[in-house]
Write an enzyme that holds these catalytic residues in place. Structure first.
Site, mmCIF file in Angstrom:
data_model
loop_
_atom_site.group_PDB
_atom_site.id
_atom_site.type_symbol
_atom_site.label_atom_id
_atom_site.label_comp_id
_atom_site.label_asym_id
_atom_site.label_seq_id
_atom_site.Cartn_x
_atom_site.Cartn_y
_atom_site.Cartn_z
ATOM 1 N NE ARG A 1 -10.286 8.432 -3.248
ATOM 2 C CZ ARG A 1 -9.903 7.834 -1.830
ATOM 3 N NH1 ARG A 1 -8.701 7.718 -1.405
ATOM 4 N NH2 ARG A 1 -11.100 8.312 -1.046
ATOM 5 N NE ARG B 1 -14.264 3.720 3.071
ATOM 6 C CZ ARG B 1 -12.867 3.565 2.646
ATOM 7 N NH1 ARG B 1 -12.144 3.389 2.463
ATOM 8 N NH2 ARG B 1 -13.062 4.766 2.619
ATOM 9 C CE LYS C 1 -4.174 2.386 1.499
ATOM 10 N NZ LYS C 1 -4.009 3.035 1.829
HETATM 11 P P1 ATP Z 1 -6.104 6.040 3.060
HETATM 12 O O1 ATP Z 1 -6.576 7.711 4.012
HETATM 13 O O2 ATP Z 1 -6.207 4.985 3.737
HETATM 14 O O3 ATP Z 1 -5.147 6.200 2.133
HETATM 15 P P2 ATP Z 1 -8.600 6.285 2.084
HETATM 16 O O4 ATP Z 1 -9.527 5.966 2.373
HETATM 17 O O5 ATP Z 1 -8.181 7.089 1.020
HETATM 18 O O6 ATP Z 1 -7.377 5.416 2.769
HETATM 19 P P3 ATP Z 1 -8.786 3.053 1.098
HETATM 20 O O7 ATP Z 1 -9.660 2.379 0.431
HETATM 21 O O8 ATP Z 1 -9.054 3.389 2.633
HETATM 22 O O9 ATP Z 1 -8.601 4.595 0.836
HETATM 23 O O10 ATP Z 1 -7.837 2.917 0.279
HETATM 24 C C1 ATP Z 1 -7.786 2.718 -0.609
HETATM 25 C C2 ATP Z 1 -5.785 3.749 -1.110
HETATM 26 O O11 ATP Z 1 -4.482 3.085 -0.765
HETATM 27 C C3 ATP Z 1 -6.258 4.627 -2.764
HETATM 28 O O12 ATP Z 1 -6.682 5.500 -2.684
HETATM 29 C C4 ATP Z 1 -4.711 4.312 -3.757
HETATM 30 O O13 ATP Z 1 -4.498 6.315 -2.998
HETATM 31 C C5 ATP Z 1 -3.540 3.560 -2.079
HETATM 32 N N1 ATP Z 1 -2.850 2.607 -2.602
HETATM 33 C C6 ATP Z 1 -1.842 2.026 -2.481
HETATM 34 N N2 ATP Z 1 -1.226 1.115 -3.072
HETATM 35 C C7 ATP Z 1 -2.514 0.533 -3.466
HETATM 36 C C8 ATP Z 1 -2.791 -0.868 -4.084
HETATM 37 N N3 ATP Z 1 -2.332 -1.761 -4.048
HETATM 38 N N4 ATP Z 1 -3.886 -1.192 -4.663
HETATM 39 C C9 ATP Z 1 -4.603 0.378 -3.698
HETATM 40 N N5 ATP Z 1 -4.714 1.194 -3.524
HETATM 41 C C10 ATP Z 1 -3.654 1.379 -3.418
#
Ligand code: ATP
Length: 587
Positions: free
Chosen positions: A271, A418, A251
């Protein structure tokens, strides 16, 4: 159609407190509208002429609008300024001044929706030296023929203050109620999630009903709402939830982009559907050069890298690429790499219904890996031990943790959702805190002592997708540095609301209200049942909401996130219940 009919409908929606009520007013109106006008009703109810990702925005300054009002009612600009200050918005000021003026007006041509759309388009497109005069004149011409309510909404639309309270979810409900049935609501939302274009969905359903809506497909140039991950609190739980075997990817802590790669051009969407291409022109160029498809939509995370060591750098480094000014220096000083993790479209084929492994193979076969274009590191793991090892590796590589992804046959790309097809597990979860929260600023309290003359604390809200409302979850006063506190008033100014915004539920009353727009990342010690906060009210205890204790700003302004992507009520309730069952004091 007369614009007055639409303006009166906005007025009724604004006065209606319940979402169901708003939906039925809008649905009743839409049913009687000519199908060709339906998209404009929908766009204008959000103060726009286009979908969110369209680069053109209406944004007349208050100064020009004040000039137009003054010219229309034949009064001094200073008198209009006084009225705007008193009423708090140019819309209400125009309404009041035109009400007085109307008694003197002998003749006016009623405004039609068509004329309003054409005039607003002309305002949007006005360019050149005399563009300000042109805009003022066009607005003044419309105001001349407006009744007071029309004037209120015209001024709010052109200044970007159009918030009648009907959010996207309410509009989708209204489309279902007007043109289809309740059961069709998910299909309508699917169409929106893969196009991000409410007007297109409205036009399609208005003209061709559900049959036409079901034919809406992923298309290049229309960004999709992104798929998001659920969270669990341990690697064994993650592996078990995904059936004992899953893909794990690093991640990365960067900026997510959705790249629409056409034959001769590339657009990178954030996004929040902003065009990030000017911020990452190097990435856009490389993607085109290294893509074997004529057309493709891929997603990846842009991360800043140290070109000498090849190491990934912290999130703060890549944010230098998001600024508006000095971007050419930032491009030189902060090299980035994109790690691709999904493919949603390739040469005419909608890839979103394909399973994860097939989508990943399509990226691998379609792209040439290079220095700044890479695949996310991935491993198929079949046990918690393997998963733990991969997680440790990800953390040593300076990643936030891992994204575990289902590899089952039904591991499709769910735009805008989600769910447990993707599960995140971050290194933060191993520490005292459960996770960070992304919350919208809905209010501010004036500071005292060292913070006198600035905002001292903010009222922060979570989002409820079911009701399309924001409920408060904490009062945030920690984690701000001086520079951020200095920047806050300017950052929040465009979002000031004279009263509590219609989409906000709050018991606390701040000194200043804001329409939800700015999203901040916040950590907290735990979530507790709160009689004061309104987020997730009734989820855990009747008459109480959930509040975040000891909230602290992490320093991350989530300008990549739309307020509707904030932490949701059900996420707060889930995290609360994870704490409840936690016997080892994790929370
Ligand atoms: P966070 O604040 O933890 O990034 P979030 O609410 O933005 O969370 P989540 O669904 O929790 O979004 O996490 C997905 C986010 O992680 C994605 O929007 C992307 O930006 C990031 N990301 C990083 N590495 C990856 C990956 N390998 N696959 C998908 N998403 C990834």
């Amino acid at each position: 159609m007369l614009f007055s009919e639409l303006a009166e409908t906005f007025d009724r929606i604004e006065a209606e407190p319940s979402r169901l009520g708003m939906t039925s007013i809008l649905a009743g109106f839409l049913r009687n509208v000519d199908p060709g006008d339906v998209p404009y009703v929908v766009y204008l109810s959000q103060g726009k002429l286009h979908p969110d990702f369209h680069p053109m925005v209406l944004g007349m300054s208050d100064k020009l609008v004040i000039r137009a009002i003054a010219a229309t009612v034949g009064t001094k600009e200073s008198k209009v300024v006084d009225m705007v200050v008193k009423e708090g918005d140019p819309g209400t000021a125009a309404e009041k001044l035109i009400k007085g003026k109307k008694q003197m007006t002998l003749f006016s041509d009623p405004l039609t929706l068509d004329r309003v759309v054409k005039s607003l388009t002309a305002i949007e497109e006005a360019e050149g030296k005399d563009s300000q005069d042109k805009k003022t004149k066009i607005l003044s011409n419309m105001l001349h023929d407006s009744n007071p309510i029309e004037a209120r909404y015209l001024c709010r639309i052109v200044t970007g203050r159009m918030r009648v309270g009907a959010g996207t979810m309410t509009i989708l409900d209204a489309l279902a109620e007007a043109f289809a049935g309740k059961d069709d609501r998910p299909e309508i939302e699917r169409a929106f999630n893969i196009t991000c274009d409410l007007g297109l969905v409205a036009k399609t359903i208005g003209e061709g009903g559900m049959e036409a809506v079901s034919k809406i497909k992923v298309s290049i140039g229309s960004p999709l709402k992104v798929m998001l991950a659920e969270r669990l609190r341990s690697i064994p739980e993650v592996v078990e939830r995904l059936g004992g075997k899953c893909a794990m990817e690093y991640k990365y802590d960067g900026i997510r982009v959705q790249a629409h790669i056409k034959k001769d051009s590339v657009i990178l969407y954030s996004r929040r559907l902003e065009d990030l291409t000017p911020n990452f022109p190097d990435v856009a160029l490389s993607l085109r050069e290294h893509c074997g498809f004529e057309e493709a939509i891929v997603e990846g995370e842009c991360v800043a890298v140290d070109t000498e060591t090849g190491n990934m750098l912290p999130f703060q480094e890549v944010t230098h690429r998001r600024k508006k000014h000095g971007i050419s220096d930032a491009i030189r000083d902060y090299p980035v790499r994109i790690f691709l993790f999904d493919m949603l479209y390739a040469d005419g084929k909608d890839m979103t219904p394909e399973p994860y492994l097939d989508r990943r193979s399509a990226i691998e076969s379609g792209f040439k890996i290079s220095d700044n274009i890479q695949m996310t590191a991935m491993k198929i793991v079949s046990s918690s031990e393997e998963g733990q090892r991969f997680f440790d590796e990800a953390v040593s590589a300076r990643c936030e943790g891992i994204m575990a992804k289902s590899i089952s046959e039904d591991s499709v790309y769910r735009a805008g959702s989600r769910g447990f097809l993707w599960i995140k597990y971050k290194k933060d979860y191993q520490q005292a805190l459960v996770d960070s929260f992304d919350l919208a600023v809905v209010g501010a309290f004036y500071g005292m002592g060292k913070r006198a003359g600035k905002y001292g604390a903010l009222l922060m809200a979570a989002y409820d997708q079911d009701t399309d409302r924001f409920g408060t979850a904490c009062k945030l006063g920690t984690g701000f540095d001086d520079e951020f506190l200095d920047r806050l008033p300017e950052m929040l100014e465009p979002h000031i609301s004279q009263d509590k915004p219609p989409s906000v539920d709050a018991q606390m009353v701040p000194d200043v209200w804001f329409n939800p727009y700015i999203v901040l990342e916040v950590t907290g010690a735990e979530i507790s049942v709160s009689p004061i906060h309104t987020a997730a009210a009734g989820y855990v205890k009747d008459d109480s909401g959930l509040g975040i204790r000891f909230p602290r700003f992490t320093g991350k302004v989530r300008d990549d996130k739309d307020p509707t992507e904030c932490t949701t009520y059900s996420e707060l309730a889930d995290i609360y219940s994870l704490q409840e069952h936690d016997s080892d004091g994790l929370a």
